[in-house]
Design an enzyme around this catalytic site. Structure first.
Site, mmCIF file in Angstrom:
data_model
loop_
_atom_site.group_PDB
_atom_site.id
_atom_site.type_symbol
_atom_site.label_atom_id
_atom_site.label_comp_id
_atom_site.label_asym_id
_atom_site.label_seq_id
_atom_site.Cartn_x
_atom_site.Cartn_y
_atom_site.Cartn_z
ATOM 1 N N HIS A 80 21.511 7.087 5.492
ATOM 2 C CA HIS A 80 20.089 7.477 5.528
ATOM 3 C C HIS A 80 19.422 7.526 4.337
ATOM 4 O O HIS A 80 19.019 8.919 3.928
ATOM 5 C CB HIS A 80 20.074 9.048 6.432
ATOM 6 C CG HIS A 80 20.267 8.655 7.688
ATOM 7 N ND1 HIS A 80 19.242 8.402 8.698
ATOM 8 C CD2 HIS A 80 21.351 8.588 8.593
ATOM 9 C CE1 HIS A 80 19.567 8.467 9.811
ATOM 10 N NE2 HIS A 80 21.002 8.474 9.666
ATOM 11 N N THR A 81 19.673 7.020 3.308
ATOM 12 C CA THR A 81 18.969 7.101 2.075
ATOM 13 C C THR A 81 18.187 5.650 1.742
ATOM 14 O O THR A 81 17.187 5.712 0.927
ATOM 15 C CB THR A 81 20.162 6.681 0.929
ATOM 16 O OG1 THR A 81 20.980 5.561 1.409
ATOM 17 C CG2 THR A 81 20.795 7.936 0.734
ATOM 18 N N GLY A 94 25.847 -1.648 19.625
ATOM 19 C CA GLY A 94 25.280 -0.145 19.433
ATOM 20 C C GLY A 94 25.913 0.856 19.361
ATOM 21 O O GLY A 94 25.929 1.784 19.906
ATOM 22 N N ASP A 139 20.457 -2.669 6.632
ATOM 23 C CA ASP A 139 21.215 -3.496 7.678
ATOM 24 C C ASP A 139 21.050 -5.005 7.239
ATOM 25 O O ASP A 139 22.022 -5.817 7.095
ATOM 26 C CB ASP A 139 21.105 -3.197 9.219
ATOM 27 C CG ASP A 139 21.386 -1.901 9.402
ATOM 28 O OD1 ASP A 139 21.997 -1.214 8.811
ATOM 29 O OD2 ASP A 139 21.035 -1.222 10.558
ATOM 30 N N TYR A 160 16.012 9.386 14.783
ATOM 31 C CA TYR A 160 15.832 8.502 13.654
ATOM 32 C C TYR A 160 14.345 8.745 13.002
ATOM 33 O O TYR A 160 14.295 8.886 11.597
ATOM 34 C CB TYR A 160 16.471 7.343 13.635
ATOM 35 C CG TYR A 160 16.383 6.568 12.450
ATOM 36 C CD1 TYR A 160 17.863 6.109 11.916
ATOM 37 C CD2 TYR A 160 15.194 5.858 11.955
ATOM 38 C CE1 TYR A 160 17.778 5.567 10.625
ATOM 39 C CE2 TYR A 160 15.455 4.978 10.839
ATOM 40 C CZ TYR A 160 16.572 4.802 10.263
ATOM 41 O OH TYR A 160 16.646 3.955 9.266
HETATM 42 C C1 GLA Z 1 20.182 2.363 10.808
HETATM 43 C C2 GLA Z 1 18.820 2.010 10.008
HETATM 44 C C3 GLA Z 1 19.400 1.640 8.323
HETATM 45 C C4 GLA Z 1 19.879 2.756 7.823
HETATM 46 C C5 GLA Z 1 20.929 3.499 8.758
HETATM 47 C C6 GLA Z 1 21.474 4.814 8.291
HETATM 48 O O1 GLA Z 1 21.342 1.522 10.826
HETATM 49 O O2 GLA Z 1 18.679 0.721 10.886
HETATM 50 O O3 GLA Z 1 18.043 1.178 7.954
HETATM 51 O O4 GLA Z 1 18.776 3.744 7.799
HETATM 52 O O5 GLA Z 1 20.770 3.526 10.166
HETATM 53 O O6 GLA Z 1 21.943 4.623 6.963
#
Ligand code: GLA
Length: 407
Positions: free
Chosen positions: A53-54, A145, A199, A253
């Protein structure tokens, strides 16, 4: 409480070798479409070591890829048809998940696993790449998932397949960046999920045995690769897959990513990326609104933990001290994701605490949270004992039996 049967050993998920994955997906292709595929390719899952979450607020992440991969076999078609068969999907386990569409008719907004296939083809076509119809077979040994980037592994593998059969020349560092951006666009615009770029840029730009430091203050994100030499020191990353994330996690999210924008607004900054300097935590502490303050505190402190982890990984001090410190940073990251960012769950907290009590140097939830995976830094020779204990405690508290993966 559910008691675990004494002969019910912890479940391990072994990765397929590249050859085994290719054989499986080629066989699925031959059985589903007439003839042989022209190419078979694959893409791994993403495992965050520290730094969740950065990414969507210009911060830092440190991640690697899993040996568990998604495999795709494909062949060009003379028309615009896209025919897809998947051996597994979130909904279907076993051959039978099928989808058909046409390249010119793909439009954003389609739900479900086929949107990860259609979305990247749509994004490549939108970018002007000369692609046409394709027959595509998919198989995977990656948990789906559960926070390991399985959706992006699927789009990345399909993008690589399009590259291989249409000769798009994306098989270079610049091509990987381009494909990562196409996959990100597919996720944001076609699927409609406002994710960051962690990701995509990890899955497509990092190799097994490396840790990728991604800096999202630059666009495209800047990557620095470090050798991930845990195995040489008798250490491993043990993944505890506790099962799927809870329903509605994507909305939760999206609320977090809006809070990140709000925090930057209140601070009068273009984005929280501006807050990498020393005064960062003090400025965040002065934010009046509690929810905005604690979300921003996570974002800022998590990037600092990424920097500290990289310093330990590349440092020259005694190995024992450096690995102990990395474990401590992982635990602090989990604490921040729990208390400040509120994306953990009681089950993830229990898995982290139990792994630590059983001897892990550190552990944290990995990925978006709301369920899914925990990653623990462990001594390789303690894996069996830690897995046994985590398995027993989770089951004794009424949770489903977890699955363990080694990286
Ligand atoms: C998911 C999102 C990423 C990222 C992560 C948390 O995987 O697709 O972009 O924000 O959560 O780090």
């Amino acid at each position: 409480m559910t008691a675990r049967a004494p002969d019910d050993a912890p479940r391990r998920l072994e990765p397929w070798s590249l050859d085994e994955g290719a054989d499986r997906v080629r066989a699925l292709f031959a059985q589903s479409f007439e003839g042989e595929p022209e190419a078979s390719v694959s893409a791994p899952g993403r495992l965050t070591i520290v730094g969740d979450h950065t990414d969507y607020s210009g911060g830092l992440t440190l991640a690697t890829v899993t040996p568990h991969r998604t495999f795709v076999a494909a062949r060009r078609r003379d028309d615009q048809a896209i025919r897809v068969v998947a051996a597994r999907s979130e909904q279907v386990d076993g051959p039978g998940a099928r989808w058909e569409g046409a390249l010119g008719a793909l439009e954003p907004g389609y739900e479900g696993w086929p949107s990860r296939v259609a979305g990247v083809l749509w994004a490549l076509a939108e970018r002007g790449y000369p692609i046409g119809g394709m027959d595509i077979a998919i198989d995977s040994c990656l948990p789906l998932g559960t926070g390991l980037g399985s959706s992006v592994a699927l789009s990345a593998a399909v993008g690589r397949a399009a590259d291989a059969v249409w000769g798009l020349a994306l098989d270079t560092e610049a091509g990987a960046v381009e494909l990562a951006e196409a996959c990100w666009e597919a996720e944001n615009t076609y699927v409609g999920f406002p994710c960051g770029r962690l990701d995509q840029h990890t899955v497509l730009r990092c190799e097994e045995g490396e840790a990728a430091l991604l800096d999202f203050s630059e666009m495209p994100p800047h990557i620095t690769r470090y050798p991930l030499y845990f195995h040489e020191y008798g250490l491993s990353l043990l993944l505890i897959d506790t099962g799927p994330r809870r329903d509605g996690w994507r909305d939760a999210y999206a609320r977090r990513s809006r809070a990140a924008v709000r925090a930057a607004d209140v601070l009068g900054l273009p984005s929280l990326r501006e807050l990498k300097r020393d005064e960062a935590l003090a400025r965040v502490a002065a934010l009046e609104d509690n929810a905005t303050r604690i979300r921003a505190r996570h974002i800022v402190s998590e990037s600092m933990r990424v920097q500290a982890t990289v310093a330990e990984l590349s440092g020259l001090g005694p190995a024992h001290d450096r690995f102990t410190e990395i474990g401590t940073l992982m635990l602090a990251s989990h604490q921040s994701l729990t208390a400040d960012y509120r994306v953990s769950t009681p089950l993830l907290d229990l898995a982290v605490d139990t792994a630590f009590a059983a001897g892990a140097l550190g552990a944290r939830m990995a990925g978006a949270g709301f369920g899914g995976c925990v990653v623990a830094l462990v001594r390789t020779n303690a894996i069996a004992q830690i897995a046994d204990q985590v398995d027993a405690v989770l089951v004794s508290q009424g949770y489903p039996q977890p699955t363990f993966l080694e990286v």
